[in-house]
Each structure stands twice: as C-alpha cells, then as structure tokens.
Design an enzyme around this catalytic site. Structure first.
Site, PDB file in Angstrom:
ATOM      1  N   GLU A  78       4.837   2.239  -1.053  1.00  0.00           N
ATOM      2  CA  GLU A  78       4.620   3.075  -2.237  1.00  0.00           C
ATOM      3  C   GLU A  78       3.492   4.087  -2.006  1.00  0.00           C
ATOM      4  OE1 GLU A  78       6.658   3.155  -4.590  1.00  0.00           O
ATOM      5  OE2 GLU A  78       7.737   1.249  -4.359  1.00  0.00           O
ATOM      6  N   CYS A 141       4.888  -4.162 -11.266  1.00  0.00           N
ATOM      7  CA  CYS A 141       4.416  -3.799  -9.920  1.00  0.00           C
ATOM      8  C   CYS A 141       3.547  -2.557  -9.950  1.00  0.00           C
ATOM      9  CB  CYS A 141       5.594  -3.583  -8.967  1.00  0.00           C
ATOM     10  SG  CYS A 141       6.397  -5.119  -8.514  1.00  0.00           S
ATOM     11  N   HIS A 165       7.117  -2.477  -1.579  1.00  0.00           N
ATOM     12  CA  HIS A 165       8.259  -3.152  -2.202  1.00  0.00           C
ATOM     13  C   HIS A 165       9.220  -3.648  -1.120  1.00  0.00           C
ATOM     14  CE1 HIS A 165       7.818  -1.607  -6.503  1.00  0.00           C
ATOM     15  NE2 HIS A 165       8.146  -2.880  -6.647  1.00  0.00           N
TER      16      HIS A 165
HETATM   17  N1  PCA Z   1       8.889  -6.659  -8.902  1.00  0.00           N
HETATM   18  C1  PCA Z   1       8.692  -6.100 -10.227  1.00  0.00           C
HETATM   19  C2  PCA Z   1       7.600  -6.921 -10.842  1.00  0.00           C
HETATM   20  C3  PCA Z   1       7.448  -8.125  -9.975  1.00  0.00           C
HETATM   21  C4  PCA Z   1       8.223  -7.821  -8.760  1.00  0.00           C
HETATM   22  O1  PCA Z   1       8.285  -8.531  -7.745  1.00  0.00           O
HETATM   23  C5  PCA Z   1       8.446  -4.595 -10.213  1.00  0.00           C
HETATM   24  O2  PCA Z   1       8.917  -3.914  -9.287  1.00  0.00           O
HETATM   25  O3  PCA Z   1       7.804  -4.072 -11.130  1.00  0.00           O
END
Ligand code: PCA
Length: 207
Positions: A78, A141, A165
């Site tokens: 990210e 997240c 992610h």
């Molecule tokens: N993914 C979610 C919240 C927790 C996770 O593992 C997100 O992308 O916001």
C-alpha cells in the site's frame, strides 16, 4: 534491530485470515533482525490501540502491518493511508462507520515509509506476483494504517512503517471459486522477502 509484524484476526464470516496465518509462520529472525509478531482485532479503534501498545513495548525500528484483501490476485504494497472510515461491512464489534475521519482534524493522508518500489521489485525478481496499491480501502486496514502512521508522525518516531495486503488462501475460495487466491507458501515467501528488503533499506538509511 526489531521488526514488529502484525496480522488480523478473521472477519466477515471467514474462519482464517491469511495475514495472521503468515505472521505466525515467520521465523524469529530475518536478515539478523528480531521479528516480533502481534495479532490485531478487526475493530476500528482497538486495532490502532493494539499496534500502538506494541510499538510502546517493543520499540521496533520497522512496523509492517498485514491484512487480507479478498479478491486481489497478488501481494499489494500500500502506498497511502487516508483519513476516512467508510464501509457497509461491520467490524468485529458490529461498528459500521460512514464517512468519518480516523483522526478528527488529522491530515488527509500519510504515505507509507516502507521502500514500496524496492519491495515490489524484490518480490517480482523472486517470481512472486506483487504490485503497488494506491488504496488500502476505507475499512479497518486503512484505518489501522492511518492511525499508526499518525502516531509515528505526531511522536516524531524514527520508525519505518507501512501496510501490505495479501490475497485469499485457496481454502477460502472454495465457495467463491471465481475469486483469485495465492498459496500459503508463496504469500509467506513474499512477506519474508518484503521484510528482508525493508530491513536492508532501513540499515542503509538510518544506521
Ligand atoms: N482486511 C480488512 C480488515 C482486516 C483485514 O484483514 C481490510 O482490508 O480493511
């Protein structure tokens, strides 16, 4: 040298969250840096508090937060966290937030301080599909990413930090076979590589 690596508990009817499964599997040392692991609740404010508590007790040089991005086909590093909580999905305490700031009066966003291009390059070289993502979403997240960057910035800490992610694991897509997944081994290898690249970069920049 210490790296705090965090992963989330499962959410949204899933039984596992690949982010924490991978964290659990990491070795205790990577590139001679100590790896400290932490499990994070999928709850807006509590997730931030849990990582801040971790930062206070561990005093890490690097913080790498991991989360599941169901539907993405590769590991995504990210670029930016934004000051918005907005989702139709409830967090694990049933909070649904609509267009609220993560931090009232806080800046619009924070950039990751991880070497995002080098990480993607390192993963691609290791034949692990990876890309930069320009949005961590507006759910927990992104909220965690923003809250932690804000804490680091406000307290002027010399901590390199960011968010990565990871896709679903194959087992999670059995009932949604149209969605992409990546094997546990490949995600784990990718995250290890991302940590290696970050540690090397930190040593070049700060030590
Ligand atoms: N993914 C979610 C919240 C927790 C996770 O593992 C997100 O992308 O916001």
């Amino acid at each position: 040298m210490k790296v705090l690596v965090t992963g989330f508990e499962p959410f949204n009817r899933e039984k596992i969250n690949p982010s924490y499964e991978v964290v659990k599997a990491l070795p205790s040392k990577i590139e001679n840096a100590e790896i400290v692991k932490k499990k994070i609740p999928v709850v807006y404010g509590d997730s931030i508090e849990t990582v801040i508590e971790g930062i206070k007790t561990v005093s890490p040089n690097i913080v790498i937060m991991l989360g599941q991005a169901g539907g993405r086909s590769c590991i995504t590093v990210e670029r930016v966290a934004i000051n918005v909580n907005d989702s139709t999905a409830p967090d694990n305490l049933k909070n649904v937030l609509k267009g609220e700031p993560v931090v009232k009066g806080g800046p619009v966003g924070y950039f990751s301080t991880l070497p995002i291009y080098r990480i993607v390059k390192g993963l691609t070289r290791a034949k692990i599909p990876a890309d930069i993502s320009n949005t961590a979403g507006t759910f927990v997240c992104n909220s965690l990413f923003y809250g932690v960057m804000h804490y680091i910035f406000e307290n002027e800490l010399d901590i390199m930090a960011g968010f990565i992610h990871v896709p679903y694991l194959p087992i999670q897509t059995l009932k949604k076979p149209h969605l992409p997944s990546m094997s546990f081994e490949e995600i784990t290898k990718g995250v290890k590589k991302a940590i290696m690249v970050s540690v090397k970069e930190y040593r070049l920049k700060y030590v």
